[in-house]
Design an enzyme around this catalytic site. Structure first.
Site, mmCIF file in Angstrom:
data_model
loop_
_atom_site.group_PDB
_atom_site.id
_atom_site.type_symbol
_atom_site.label_atom_id
_atom_site.label_comp_id
_atom_site.label_asym_id
_atom_site.label_seq_id
_atom_site.Cartn_x
_atom_site.Cartn_y
_atom_site.Cartn_z
ATOM 1 N N HIS A 112 28.312 40.281 87.886
ATOM 2 C CA HIS A 112 28.010 40.560 89.297
ATOM 3 C C HIS A 112 27.986 39.235 90.069
ATOM 4 O O HIS A 112 27.544 38.213 89.544
ATOM 5 C CB HIS A 112 26.668 41.280 89.408
ATOM 6 C CG HIS A 112 26.420 41.801 90.792
ATOM 7 N ND1 HIS A 112 25.996 40.983 91.818
ATOM 8 C CD2 HIS A 112 26.583 43.033 91.331
ATOM 9 C CE1 HIS A 112 25.903 41.712 92.929
ATOM 10 N NE2 HIS A 112 26.251 42.949 92.667
ATOM 11 N N GLY A 171 24.657 49.200 95.862
ATOM 12 C CA GLY A 171 23.331 48.599 95.828
ATOM 13 C C GLY A 171 22.363 49.372 96.706
ATOM 14 O O GLY A 171 21.828 50.413 96.321
ATOM 15 N N GLY A 172 22.164 48.886 97.938
ATOM 16 C CA GLY A 172 21.162 49.434 98.857
ATOM 17 C C GLY A 172 21.130 50.949 98.960
ATOM 18 O O GLY A 172 20.070 51.576 98.879
ATOM 19 N N GLY A 179 25.555 43.789 100.657
ATOM 20 C CA GLY A 179 24.255 43.725 101.306
ATOM 21 C C GLY A 179 24.304 43.243 102.746
ATOM 22 O O GLY A 179 23.286 42.910 103.333
ATOM 23 N N SER A 192 28.301 47.354 100.505
ATOM 24 C CA SER A 192 27.851 48.174 101.641
ATOM 25 C C SER A 192 28.434 49.586 101.642
ATOM 26 O O SER A 192 28.714 50.149 102.710
ATOM 27 C CB SER A 192 28.133 47.470 102.966
ATOM 28 O OG SER A 192 27.448 46.224 103.014
ATOM 29 N N ASN A 238 23.407 50.260 91.577
ATOM 30 C CA ASN A 238 22.905 48.981 91.080
ATOM 31 C C ASN A 238 21.597 48.718 91.814
ATOM 32 O O ASN A 238 21.598 48.305 92.964
ATOM 33 C CB ASN A 238 23.946 47.885 91.371
ATOM 34 C CG ASN A 238 23.423 46.500 91.069
ATOM 35 O OD1 ASN A 238 22.405 46.340 90.403
ATOM 36 N ND2 ASN A 238 24.116 45.487 91.569
ATOM 37 N N TRP A 239 20.503 48.988 91.131
ATOM 38 C CA TRP A 239 19.197 48.880 91.787
ATOM 39 C C TRP A 239 18.722 47.438 91.968
ATOM 40 O O TRP A 239 17.712 47.192 92.615
ATOM 41 C CB TRP A 239 18.148 49.649 90.988
ATOM 42 C CG TRP A 239 18.179 51.126 91.229
ATOM 43 C CD1 TRP A 239 18.945 51.810 92.126
ATOM 44 C CD2 TRP A 239 17.378 52.103 90.550
ATOM 45 N NE1 TRP A 239 18.667 53.154 92.048
ATOM 46 C CE2 TRP A 239 17.706 53.357 91.089
ATOM 47 C CE3 TRP A 239 16.417 52.048 89.544
ATOM 48 C CZ2 TRP A 239 17.104 54.545 90.656
ATOM 49 C CZ3 TRP A 239 15.823 53.210 89.104
ATOM 50 C CH2 TRP A 239 16.166 54.456 89.664
ATOM 51 N N LYS A 240 19.428 46.515 91.327
ATOM 52 C CA LYS A 240 19.024 45.098 91.422
ATOM 53 C C LYS A 240 17.537 44.956 91.077
ATOM 54 O O LYS A 240 17.054 45.667 90.200
ATOM 55 C CB LYS A 240 19.379 44.532 92.808
ATOM 56 C CG LYS A 240 20.833 44.823 93.162
ATOM 57 C CD LYS A 240 21.328 44.096 94.376
ATOM 58 C CE LYS A 240 22.786 44.495 94.624
ATOM 59 N NZ LYS A 240 23.412 43.751 95.697
ATOM 60 N N GLU A 292 34.186 43.831 94.255
ATOM 61 C CA GLU A 292 33.119 43.675 95.245
ATOM 62 C C GLU A 292 33.316 42.384 96.041
ATOM 63 O O GLU A 292 32.929 41.302 95.573
ATOM 64 C CB GLU A 292 31.764 43.617 94.539
ATOM 65 C CG GLU A 292 31.407 44.863 93.778
ATOM 66 C CD GLU A 292 29.900 44.992 93.622
ATOM 67 O OE1 GLU A 292 29.369 46.049 93.994
ATOM 68 O OE2 GLU A 292 29.255 44.041 93.171
ATOM 69 N N GLU A 295 26.092 38.119 92.231
ATOM 70 C CA GLU A 295 24.771 37.488 92.346
ATOM 71 C C GLU A 295 24.465 36.687 91.084
ATOM 72 O O GLU A 295 23.840 35.623 91.137
ATOM 73 C CB GLU A 295 23.697 38.552 92.622
ATOM 74 C CG GLU A 295 23.769 39.016 94.074
ATOM 75 C CD GLU A 295 23.306 40.435 94.330
ATOM 76 O OE1 GLU A 295 22.625 41.022 93.470
ATOM 77 O OE2 GLU A 295 23.650 40.971 95.408
HETATM 78 P P1 PGA Z 1 25.330 46.817 98.426
HETATM 79 O O1 PGA Z 1 25.427 46.080 96.972
HETATM 80 O O2 PGA Z 1 25.823 48.206 98.228
HETATM 81 O O3 PGA Z 1 23.871 46.743 98.778
HETATM 82 O O4 PGA Z 1 26.195 46.028 99.347
HETATM 83 C C1 PGA Z 1 26.527 46.313 96.139
HETATM 84 C C2 PGA Z 1 26.371 45.530 94.864
HETATM 85 O O5 PGA Z 1 25.916 44.395 94.907
HETATM 86 O O6 PGA Z 1 26.708 46.022 93.771
#
Ligand code: PGA
Length: 251
Positions: free
Chosen positions: A94, A233-234, A172, A212, A9-11, A166, A96
């Site tokens: 998600h 994500g990251g 993050g 994470s 997930n590149w956001k 999640e 967010e």
């Molecule tokens: P993260 O993000 O791996 O940076 O914690 C995961 C996500 O939001 O899907």
């Protein structure tokens, strides 16, 4: 056997050049899609370019979409367009989006139906806040999210769907849920699916862990009985790291 699925997930990261460079870099190195599903979920304006350049073993996903076909909804993305350009997955609900863009259980449910209507695979996210975790209400809370999100779906759709657990406090932050903690909650999610549908459906549905995830912890997470992959994500932004994550799912 549930096939593992690793989704990046590149956001709101990566320019066009960076995104294409990434894809050129990994295309030939990804393991066969018969062993693991590898998906990149990117910002909408780059999706067409990624679909055009995706190798055989890479799939492309969006990070959100509207639940209606079309209309006066400035700034929104229609599933018609996603389907038209060859996008195969879409992240829905998600945390967010739930936190910053007023995504509700009801809009999440409508989006899941809309994705299926046009043949996209939803990656449906659920997860609790730290407060809920600390007051030991996680399973109760997640049950409500799952029940609401899956309303009106049939068993065939559930078997296609990807769920992503999640915990918000692990996204993050560098804090990962322990593998046992993640597995316990994912088992509880599978229980909810079993209660709503049946044993076979519960055993078929794939449930990822997200929060994470990185090369250093993926193996332990994937060694657990009920964790079928990761939403990352990251650690999905760097091609070498993404490849490590995907390869860990093959072993
Ligand atoms: P993260 O993000 O791996 O940076 O914690 C995961 C996500 O939001 O899907």
């Amino acid at each position: 056997m549930r096939k593992p699925i690793i989704a990046g997930n590149w956001k709101m990261f990566k320019t066009r050049d960076e995104a294409l460079q990434f894809v050129y870099n990994i295309n030939m190195k990804l393991p066969s899609k018969s062993l693991v599903e590898s998906v990149i979920c990117a910002q909408a304006p780059i999706l067409r370019d990624l679909v055009k350049r995706q190798g055989d073993n890479l799939r492309v996903g969006a990070q959100n979409m509207h639940y209606l076909d079309s209309g006066a909804y400035t700034g929104e993305v229609s599933v018609l367009l996603l389907e038209d350009i060859g996008v195969e997955y879409v992240v829905i609900g998600h945390s967010e989006r739930r936190a910053y863009y007023n995504e509700t259980d009801s809009s999440v449910n409508k989006k899941v139906h809309q994705a299926f209507r046009y043949g996209l695979t939803p990656i449906l996210c659920v997860g609790e806040s730290l407060e809920i975790r600390e007051t030991e209400k996680t399973n109760e809370f997640i049950k409500v999210q799952v029940v609401n999100a899956l309303k009106g779906l049939g068993t065939e759709q559930i078997k296609e769907l990807v769920l992503a657990y999640e915990p918000i406090w692990a996204i993050g932050t560098g804090k990962t849920a322990t593998a046992e903690m993640a597995n316990d909650t994912i088992k509880a999610i599978r229980e909810v699916v079993r209660d709503l549908f049946d044993e076979e459906t519960a055993e078929s549905v794939r449930i990822q862990y997200g929060g994470s995830v990185k090369p250093a912890n993926i193996e332990e997470l994937l060694s657990m009985s009920d964790i079928d992959g990761a939403l990352v994500g990251g650690a999905s932004l760097d091609p070498a790291s993404f490849l490590e994550l995907v390869n860990a799912a093959v072993k």
